[in-house]
Scaffold this motif. Structure first.
Motif, PDB file in Angstrom:
ATOM      1  N   GLU A 186     -31.374 -10.171   5.357  1.00 33.58           N
ATOM      2  CA  GLU A 186     -30.823 -10.792   4.093  1.00 33.58           C
ATOM      3  C   GLU A 186     -29.862  -9.670   3.253  1.00 33.58           C
ATOM      4  N   GLY A 187     -28.459 -10.199   3.275  1.00 29.65           N
ATOM      5  CA  GLY A 187     -27.587  -9.399   2.511  1.00 29.65           C
ATOM      6  C   GLY A 187     -26.436  -8.693   4.024  1.00 29.65           C
ATOM      7  N   GLY A 188     -27.123  -8.832   5.358  1.00 27.52           N
ATOM      8  CA  GLY A 188     -26.240  -8.432   6.076  1.00 27.52           C
ATOM      9  C   GLY A 188     -26.223  -6.883   6.569  1.00 27.52           C
ATOM     10  N   LEU A 189     -27.025  -6.052   5.616  1.00 25.90           N
ATOM     11  CA  LEU A 189     -26.880  -4.788   5.826  1.00 25.90           C
ATOM     12  C   LEU A 189     -27.491  -4.155   7.061  1.00 25.90           C
ATOM     13  N   PHE A 190     -28.483  -4.637   7.648  1.00 20.42           N
ATOM     14  CA  PHE A 190     -29.199  -4.504   8.835  1.00 20.42           C
ATOM     15  C   PHE A 190     -28.962  -5.388  10.005  1.00 20.42           C
ATOM     16  N   SER A 191     -29.145  -4.948  11.132  1.00 19.37           N
ATOM     17  CA  SER A 191     -29.057  -5.674  12.336  1.00 19.37           C
ATOM     18  C   SER A 191     -29.997  -5.109  13.394  1.00 19.37           C
ATOM     19  N   LEU A 192     -30.833  -5.991  14.186  1.00 20.68           N
ATOM     20  CA  LEU A 192     -31.651  -5.694  15.439  1.00 20.68           C
ATOM     21  C   LEU A 192     -31.049  -6.411  16.672  1.00 20.68           C
ATOM     22  N   SER A 193     -30.137  -5.786  17.443  1.00 20.07           N
ATOM     23  CA  SER A 193     -29.500  -6.208  18.658  1.00 20.07           C
ATOM     24  C   SER A 193     -30.056  -5.952  19.769  1.00 20.07           C
ATOM     25  N   ILE A 194     -29.996  -6.874  20.663  1.00 20.49           N
ATOM     26  CA  ILE A 194     -30.520  -6.629  21.994  1.00 20.49           C
ATOM     27  C   ILE A 194     -29.276  -6.622  23.326  1.00 20.49           C
ATOM     28  N   THR A 195     -29.429  -5.779  24.046  1.00 24.87           N
ATOM     29  CA  THR A 195     -28.586  -5.709  25.149  1.00 24.87           C
ATOM     30  C   THR A 195     -29.364  -5.761  26.575  1.00 24.87           C
ATOM     31  N   THR A 196     -28.686  -5.896  27.541  1.00 25.77           N
ATOM     32  CA  THR A 196     -29.477  -5.479  28.864  1.00 25.77           C
ATOM     33  C   THR A 196     -30.149  -4.168  28.882  1.00 25.77           C
ATOM     34  N   ARG A 197     -29.740  -3.210  28.277  1.00 22.13           N
ATOM     35  CA  ARG A 197     -30.024  -1.843  28.353  1.00 22.13           C
ATOM     36  C   ARG A 197     -31.024  -1.560  27.292  1.00 22.13           C
ATOM     37  N   GLY A 198     -31.330  -2.166  26.196  1.00 21.13           N
ATOM     38  CA  GLY A 198     -32.101  -1.892  25.184  1.00 21.13           C
ATOM     39  C   GLY A 198     -32.178  -2.719  24.036  1.00 21.13           C
ATOM     40  N   LEU A 199     -32.973  -2.254  22.976  1.00 24.82           N
ATOM     41  CA  LEU A 199     -33.224  -2.801  21.772  1.00 24.82           C
ATOM     42  C   LEU A 199     -32.616  -1.801  20.661  1.00 24.82           C
ATOM     43  N   PHE A 200     -31.566  -2.055  19.828  1.00 29.51           N
ATOM     44  CA  PHE A 200     -31.182  -1.333  18.856  1.00 29.51           C
ATOM     45  C   PHE A 200     -31.234  -1.658  17.292  1.00 29.51           C
ATOM     46  N   ALA A 201     -31.810  -0.839  16.514  1.00 31.55           N
ATOM     47  CA  ALA A 201     -31.562  -1.360  14.889  1.00 31.55           C
ATOM     48  C   ALA A 201     -30.377  -0.310  14.314  1.00 31.55           C
ATOM     49  N   TYR A 202     -29.627  -1.300  13.718  1.00 29.62           N
ATOM     50  CA  TYR A 202     -28.241  -0.442  13.135  1.00 29.62           C
ATOM     51  C   TYR A 202     -28.242  -0.864  11.522  1.00 29.62           C
ATOM     52  N   ILE A 203     -27.493   0.058  11.038  1.00 32.03           N
ATOM     53  CA  ILE A 203     -27.256  -0.359   9.611  1.00 32.03           C
ATOM     54  C   ILE A 203     -25.754  -0.705   9.731  1.00 32.03           C
ATOM     55  N   ASN A 204     -25.351  -1.688   9.272  1.00 29.79           N
ATOM     56  CA  ASN A 204     -23.866  -2.205   9.591  1.00 29.79           C
ATOM     57  C   ASN A 204     -22.896  -1.628   8.691  1.00 29.79           C
ATOM     58  N   SER A 205     -22.763  -0.301   8.913  1.00 31.98           N
ATOM     59  CA  SER A 205     -21.510   0.609   8.085  1.00 31.98           C
ATOM     60  C   SER A 205     -20.418   0.384   9.015  1.00 31.98           C
ATOM     61  N   ASN A 206     -19.239   1.027   8.674  1.00 31.25           N
ATOM     62  CA  ASN A 206     -18.056   0.990   9.463  1.00 31.25           C
ATOM     63  C   ASN A 206     -17.913   2.270  10.096  1.00 31.25           C
ATOM     64  N   PRO A 207     -18.016   3.001  11.536  1.00 26.36           N
ATOM     65  CA  PRO A 207     -18.906   2.020  12.423  1.00 26.36           C
ATOM     66  C   PRO A 207     -20.364   1.832  11.968  1.00 26.36           C
ATOM     67  N   PRO A 208     -21.044   0.804  12.828  1.00 24.22           N
ATOM     68  CA  PRO A 208     -22.353   0.629  12.679  1.00 24.22           C
ATOM     69  C   PRO A 208     -23.086   1.880  13.070  1.00 24.22           C
ATOM     70  N   LEU A 209     -24.217   2.440  12.647  1.00 24.12           N
ATOM     71  CA  LEU A 209     -24.992   3.633  12.990  1.00 24.12           C
ATOM     72  C   LEU A 209     -26.210   3.048  13.416  1.00 24.12           C
ATOM     73  N   CYS A 210     -26.852   3.788  14.395  1.00 19.25           N
ATOM     74  CA  CYS A 210     -28.189   3.266  14.881  1.00 19.25           C
ATOM     75  C   CYS A 210     -29.333   4.284  14.280  1.00 19.25           C
ATOM     76  N   TYR A 211     -30.259   3.663  13.999  1.00 21.21           N
ATOM     77  CA  TYR A 211     -31.360   4.593  13.093  1.00 21.21           C
ATOM     78  C   TYR A 211     -32.746   4.158  14.124  1.00 21.21           C
ATOM     79  N   TRP A 212     -32.577   3.304  14.893  1.00 25.16           N
ATOM     80  CA  TRP A 212     -33.865   3.197  15.767  1.00 25.16           C
ATOM     81  C   TRP A 212     -33.659   2.578  17.174  1.00 25.16           C
ATOM     82  N   SER A 213     -34.101   2.835  18.305  1.00 21.38           N
ATOM     83  CA  SER A 213     -33.687   2.184  19.570  1.00 21.38           C
ATOM     84  C   SER A 213     -34.880   2.241  20.468  1.00 21.38           C
TER      85      SER A 213
END
Length: 816
Positions: A186-213
């Motif tokens: 909520e608010g759009g600051l964080f995202s949890l994305s999935i790719t074929t290679r893994g799962l990644f938690a980002y803070i949606n800065s510019n560029p996005p920065l990963c803090y868990w994977s």
């Protein structure tokens, strides 16, 4: 039918309840059409027309039941067809038509050919399950709130779990995420994305920065992830499954997994009681916002950076809430960049560099010196910090989140934070031995002259203050009497309009945007400019210039406030937000089709044409990017955010200015700091490619060879394979591939390294209108220039006198 669950049909007329004996509803039932009615009474504090309830509705020991039906907003002038829970705090879990609400007397129909069809009161179709080549036999709402359409063999044809309401922050038990999908907090600051290679938690800065994977072994390609009572599990193409995040609190009650606004991923029972934190990151300091912006985290506690050489540059936002973060004592200002310095913060690291298991973020520059790295940050207005590794890697940060204290001296990398420096008074000279033998008369004369000098300076200061107040009053009076000016509001009025700045829509480099409502009910976006107490004439002058500028494809400035040290701007409200949320999502329900994308592209071009060629003074925007293109309720594009713009006299062909803008969208000539309106043309070319390809120009999540979109563009032009770049997540874009490729050729023209070879924006509009053709002799060597030695470029350019006049710096900024 042999169903284990017994479904309850509720048709809400004075909250009467009708129970179906068959346990689920077939298309041959007597009731397969429902009407959204006026709310009557109060059912557990929710206004809803309930159509279906899960079997647990009849079993109070099982827990809260799921419902589906019409769920209305606070005023009940519009409704959504949704699944929801009814308890002390009613929760909508899934919505079919969140972007297209319906009115009273709308109908929902169930039939075998199309499944569910939602029609508004005027008969227009607002939403449907759009079933084709399959026959629907029944509908069922499960205990975990999954709405399902079944065939005659009770096999699932369609289910709400496969069509989540994007963006969403929640996964229900049994629900899947496939590569390309993500949870967004909520608010759009964080995202949890999935790719074929893994799962990644980002803070949606510019560029996005990963803090868990989570990265499985190379042999395992992720097909999808699923949340259930065991936790979060990933499945491979061979249907092998592995637990990524375990949930120790298994329960027969329905559970949810939610990505929270603080970056945690928590598990809840159906009554929203927290039962677990799935990430299980042992070091709380690894969360990007644990101590707010500029806050230093150590062992879970927060503090602000201390004084440096006796000067305090940072202060807590709230003394007793250090977790809210810190702010600069003097906010950064692009217009005072000459007084900016970089402070080295000792024994500090940054969260993306804290965990070695997280994929390394890509540096902006490699194999450069510390001095070059810090100079690049000082010359880029958007840069707020520089992180330099002894190996020559340089990271520039446009936003600062929580910093992390380390107990041992860090020799591997250095962290520098940009601050606004205040020149201190020259310290008094130390008394030397020679001074002891001075004549008393000299001492008396020196003291008298010193006193007179102090009195003179005080008088001069008072005169300037008095003169300034007179000038400000004259200028403010002038603004109040200029025809066509936007409304001038008092600060108290804007406090009332925003309910004391209660609902924050977002934050940008120049301030915070709040939602407000005018007396006539019109929604507005109110931007409160932070740290602009130093702004004098430039604010009012630009309100006059841009405030009297009107074009359909520019966000309209409705009003402003310039009262004491308060500076606020009131803009029209854009319900569909910024363009980036509609072109970078991989979910088909969020993606724009070709017709909408083409319309938006042309409207951006028209807005820029107006700024460059049709205003009284030429306006160079300097920060064109998808985030600064806003969309109204009909997806009309509006250029916004004039926070970095420059006003140019018509007789000026080029100007000198400090580097500003967003990395990835900046033209090559920024290296010389000599710019024209053609920097906007270049940025437009980047945005055009991003819209057509459905990806960012600089995408750190891509493999190294595909990270830069312009590199792929050049390669595919040479190989005549431009169709390969068309957004693969949109079937409609693929169907219009030839038209999309033709528009890519316009982008190539806009992206010429030599700015004199780029078209004007009016020429671009003529190409779109079919009046002129794209230039044929184009250079396809597109570059992503580094910001190296930019300071030297500015200095050299200022030495050569060729009528380059400094411009009036802009402080206007639309909603971000």
């Amino acid at each position: 039918m042999g169903w284990a669950c017994c479904t309850v049909l509720l048709y809400l007329v004075l909250f009467s309840v009708i129970v179906l004996a068959n346990g689920y509803l077939t298309v041959n039932s007597s009731t397969t059409s429902w009407t959204n009615r006026e709310p009557v009474g109060d059912l557990l504090k929710a206004d809803a027309t309930i159509i279906l309830a899960s079997r647990s509705f009849g079993d109070p020991d099982y827990g809260h039941a799921c419902f589906c039906g019409f769920f209305c907003n606070q005023t009940c002038n519009s409704s959504r067809f949704a699944t929801f829970l009814l308890n002390d705090d009613p929760q909508v879990l899934w919505s079919a038509n969140s972007k297209n609400p319906v009115s009273i007397s709308a109908t929902l129909k169930l039939n075998s050919e199309r499944g569910l069809v939602l029609q508004d009161a005027d008969g227009t179709v607002a939403w449907s399950t759009n079933i084709s080549n399959k026959s629907v036999a029944a509908i069922n709402l499960t205990d975990n709130c999954n709405l399902m359409l079944l065939d005659e063999n009770n096999a699932t044809i369609w289910q709400s779990f496969d069509h989540p309401s994007w963006p969403t922050d929640t996964l229900f038990s049994g629900q899947k995420l496939v590569p390309g999908q993500q949870l967004t907090s909520e608010g759009g600051l964080f995202s949890l994305s999935i790719t074929t290679r893994g799962l990644f938690a980002y803070i949606n800065s510019n560029p996005p920065l990963c803090y868990w994977s989570y990265l499985p072994s190379l042999a395992n390609i992720i097909s999808y992830v699923q949340f259930d009572s065991s936790g979060l599990i990933y499945f491979t193409g061979t249907n092998s499954s592995f637990v990524i995040l375990s949930n120790p609190t298994t329960s027969s009650f329905m559970q949810y997994m939610r990505l929270e606004p603080d970056g945690h991923t928590r598990v809840y029972h159906q009554d929203w009681q927290e039962v677990d934190d799935l990430f299980q990151i042992t070091d709380l300091c690894a969360y990007p916002t644990v101590c707010g912006s500029y806050g230093i985290c150590i062992n879970g506690g927060c503090s602000c950076p201390g004084p440096i050489n006796g000067t305090s540059y940072f202060q807590p936002i709230k003394d007793r809430r250090l977790d809210l973060g810190c702010s600069l004592v003097i906010p950064l200002s692009c217009d005072a960049s000459k007084n900016q310095i970089l402070l080295e913060i000792q024994n500090i690291t940054y969260f993306p560099l804290l965990d070695t298991s997280i994929p390394e973020i890509n540096p902006y520059y490699q194999n450069i010196s510390l001095r070059t790295c810090t100079e690049a940050c000082l010359e880029n207005c958007s840069c707020k910090a520089a992180i330099y590794y002894s190996s020559g890697r340089c990271y520039l940060q446009s936003e600062i989140f929580s910093l992390n204290a380390i107990t041992i001296e860090n020799t591997n990398h250095k962290v520098y934070i940009k601050v606004q420096n205040v020149p201190s008074a020259v310290p008094p000279q130390q008394l030397t031995n020679h001074g002891k033998n001075k004549h008393p008369l000299g001492i008396i004369m020196g003291s008298s002259l010193g006193s007179l000098l102090v009195l003179f300076l005080i008088g001069l200061f008072v005169f300037r203050i008095w003169n300034k107040e007179d000038a400000d009053e004259d200028e403010e009076y002038h603004l109040d009497h200029v025809p066509g000016m936007p409304t001038r509001y008092s600060y108290d009025e804007l406090q009332t309009i925003t309910e004391n700045f209660n609902k924050k829509l977002g934050e940008g480099g120049f301030g915070t945007v709040f939602e407000g409502t005018l007396i006539n009910g019109t929604k507005v976006a109110v931007k409160r400019l932070d740290g602009f107490s130093q702004i004098k004439k430039s604010f009012l002058a630009e309100v006059e210039t841009i405030g009297s500028t009107h074009h359909f494809n520019l966000v309209r400035l409705i009003g402003f406030c310039a009262e004491k040290f308060h500076r606020l701007l009131v803009y029209e409200y854009m319900p569909n937000g910024s363009l980036d949320r509609w072109i970078f999502h991989k979910n088909s329900e969020m993606l724009l089709d070709w017709k909408h994308r083409k319309k938006i592209i042309i409207e951006i071009a028209r807005g820029l044409t107006y700024l460059h060629e049709e205003c009284r003074q030429k306006i160079v925007h300097l920060d064109i990017k998808p985030h600064n293109i806003l969309l109204d309720e009909n997806f009309n594009a509006k250029v916004s955010d004039f926070g970095l713009s420059k006003l140019v006299d018509r007789e000026q062909s080029q100007v000198v200015t400090t580097m500003r803008g967003t990395p990835g969208y900046m033209a090559p000539e920024w290296l010389s700091s000599v710019i024209t309106e053609k920097v906007d043309v270049y940025s437009f070319g980047i945005v055009l490619m991003e819209i057509l390809c459905g990806r960012r120009n600089l995408d750190h999540s891509q493999p190294e060879e595909a990270m830069h979109l312009l590199d792929l563009f050049k390669k595919n032009i040479e190989e005549d394979q431009l169709l390969d770049l068309v957004d693969k997540n949109s079937e409609d874009m693929q169907l219009h591939g030839e038209e999309v490729v033709n528009m890519m050729r316009v982008a190539a023209w806009c992206l010429q390294n030599d700015f004199t070879k780029r078209p004007s924006m009016s020429m671009v509009v003529k190409v779109f209108e079919g009046v002129v053709n794209v230039e044929s002799n184009l250079d396809h060597f597109f570059s992503n220039p580094p910001l190296l030695n930019a300071r030297a470029g500015v200095d050299n350019q200022e030495v050569h006198a060729f009528a380059a006049t400094p411009l009036l710096p802009s402080v206007l900024s639309g909603p971000r």
